[in-house]
Design an enzyme around this catalytic site. Structure first.
Site, short mmCIF file in Angstrom:
data_model
loop_
_atom_site.label_atom_id
_atom_site.label_comp_id
_atom_site.label_asym_id
_atom_site.label_seq_id
_atom_site.Cartn_x
_atom_site.Cartn_y
_atom_site.Cartn_z
N ARG A 156 0.83 -1.22 0.00
CA ARG A 156 0.00 0.00 0.00
C ARG A 156 0.86 1.27 0.00
O ARG A 156 0.52 2.27 0.64
CB ARG A 156 -0.97 0.01 1.19
N SER A 167 -11.49 -1.65 2.72
CA SER A 167 -10.77 -2.04 3.94
C SER A 167 -10.33 -0.78 4.68
O SER A 167 -9.63 0.05 4.13
CB SER A 167 -9.54 -2.87 3.59
N GLU A 197 -5.94 2.44 6.35
CA GLU A 197 -5.67 2.42 4.91
C GLU A 197 -6.35 3.61 4.25
O GLU A 197 -5.88 4.16 3.27
CB GLU A 197 -6.16 1.10 4.30
#
Length: 305
Positions: A177, A227, A297
Site C-alpha cells: 500500500r 478495507s 488504509e
C-alpha cells in the site's frame, strides 16, 4: 472576499464553467458518503491544467487536495478549506497488443473489463476495486493476491516541483500500500501497464468468480471506503477486530460490518466523526487486547466541525 473572487476568476480563465464549483458537499464525492463542504471543486480535463491550478493555489496561498473518485477517502465534517482537484475527467484509454495506457481517472473495474475484452490477463484482481487508476497506483492497490505493481511499466507524474516526468518500475519503490508517488506526494497522471495475452473465457471466469466472492463476503450494500485498516505484519486486521469482539460494534451511524470486520460502514446516515470515533475505538481495543497497532488504509483529510 475580493481576494477569493480574484482566485476564482483566474481559475475560470481556463477551466470550463461546468468543471468549477463553489461550496460543494464532499459527501457527494466520497464512497463513505460523509464530509463537509469544500470551498472550491475543480475538475481539469488536461494534464497542463493541473499545473496551472496548483500555480494559482500557490500564488493566492490556497490549500489544495488531489482526489480521484473518493473511494479511499474520509473527509471530516468541517470540510476542506481550499480547492479539491478531482482528476476523474483525465480518463483516456489506449489499448495495444499487450500494453494499456490509462489516464489517472479511469476506474479500475472498467480497466479490468477492457483488458478482459482484449484477452489481456493480469488485471483480473482489480475488477471489484472501486478506485481509479491514479490513486490505485499511488497506494499500490491490491486484492486476491494481486497488486497493481505486478503490471505497471511506468507512470507519468507531476513531481513536487511541478515538473512532468516519467517514472519506471524500478523508480516507483512499490511496497505494501505504498509507492514513491505516495511518499513524495507526486501526482500520478497516466499509467502504462504491461499485460500478457490470455484466454478470454478464462479471464472472464476469473473476474466473475472474484466479483461473486466480493459480493458474498463484503458489505457492498453500504457506503464505505473498502478495507479501513492496513494488514499488520503477521496478522489480518479483520481477524484481530473480530477476535476483539467488535464485529457489529457501532458508534452513531457508523458500524464495524457484521459481514466483514475489516470494513467500517456508514450504516445509518453517519457523520465523519462517528466513523473516526469508531476507528479510534477499534484501534484502542485491538491495541489493548493484542498489542498490535492498526494503521488506517483510508486517507483522512479536512477540518472538524
Amino acid at each position: 472576499m475580493d481576494y477569493f473572487q480574484d482566485f476564482i476568476a483566474a481559475l475560470s480563465n481556463f477551466i470550463k464553467k461546468d468543471n468549477l464549483k463553489i461550496d460543494v458537499p464532499m459527501k457527494n464525492h466520497t464512497s463513505f458518503k460523509v464530509g463537509g463542504p469544500v470551498d472550491v471543486l475543480v475538475m481539469p480535463e488536461k494534464y497542463e491544467e493541473i499545473n496551472r491550478i496548483i500555480e494559482l493555489c500557490e500564488k493566492y496561498d490556497v490549500n489544495y487536495y488531489i482526489i480521484g473518485n473518493g473511494s479511499n477517502l474520509l473527509v471530516r465534517d468541517g470540510g476542506l478549506r481550499g480547492v479539491a482537484i478531482k482528476l476523474l475527467k483525465l480518463n483516456k484509454l489506449q489499448i495495444g497488443n499487450n500494453k494499456i495506457i490509462a489516464g489517472c481517472g479511469v476506474p479500475l473495474g472498467y480497466l479490468s473489463r477492457k483488458a478482459r475484452d482484449k484477452s489481456l490477463t493480469g488485471l483480473e484482481f482489480a475488477c471489484g476495486i472501486p478506485g481509479s487508476v491514479g490513486g490505485a497506483v499511488a497506494m499500490n492497490a491490491g486484492a486476491y493476491n494481486g497488486e497493481i505493481s505486478n503490471v505497471v511499466e511506468s507512470v507519468l507524474v507531476i513531481d513536487n516541483k511541478g515538473k512532468m516526468k516519467r517514472l519506471y518500475r524500478d523508480e516507483l519503490q512499490f511496497g505494501y500500500r505504498s509507492s514513491a508517488i505516495l511518499k513524495h506526494k507526486y501526482i500520478a497522471l497516466e499509467v502504462t501497464f504491461t499485460l500478457q495475452k490470455g484466454d478470454r473465457e478464462k479471464i472472464a471466469n476469473r473476474i466473475d468468480d472474484l466479483m461473486r466472492r466480493r459480493i458474498e463476503k463484503q458489505p457492498l450494500e453500504y457506503p464505505s471506503a473498502g478495507s479501513t485498516f492496513k494488514r499488520p505484519v503477521g496478522h489480518f486486521a479483520a481477524k484481530l477486530i473480530e477476535d476483539s469482539g467488535l464485529k457489529g460494534k457501532g458508534i452513531g451511524g457508523a458500524q464495524v460490518s457484521d459481514k466483514h470486520s475489516g470494513f467500517i460502514i456508514n450504516k445509518n446516515d453517519a457523520t465523519a466523526k462517528d466513523i473516526l470515533d469508531l476507528i479510534k475505538f477499534v484501534q484502542n481495543t485491538v491495541k489493548s487486547k493484542f498489542n498490535v497497532e492498526l494503521d488506517t488504509e483510508v486517507r483522512i483529510i479536512g477540518e472538524d466541525k
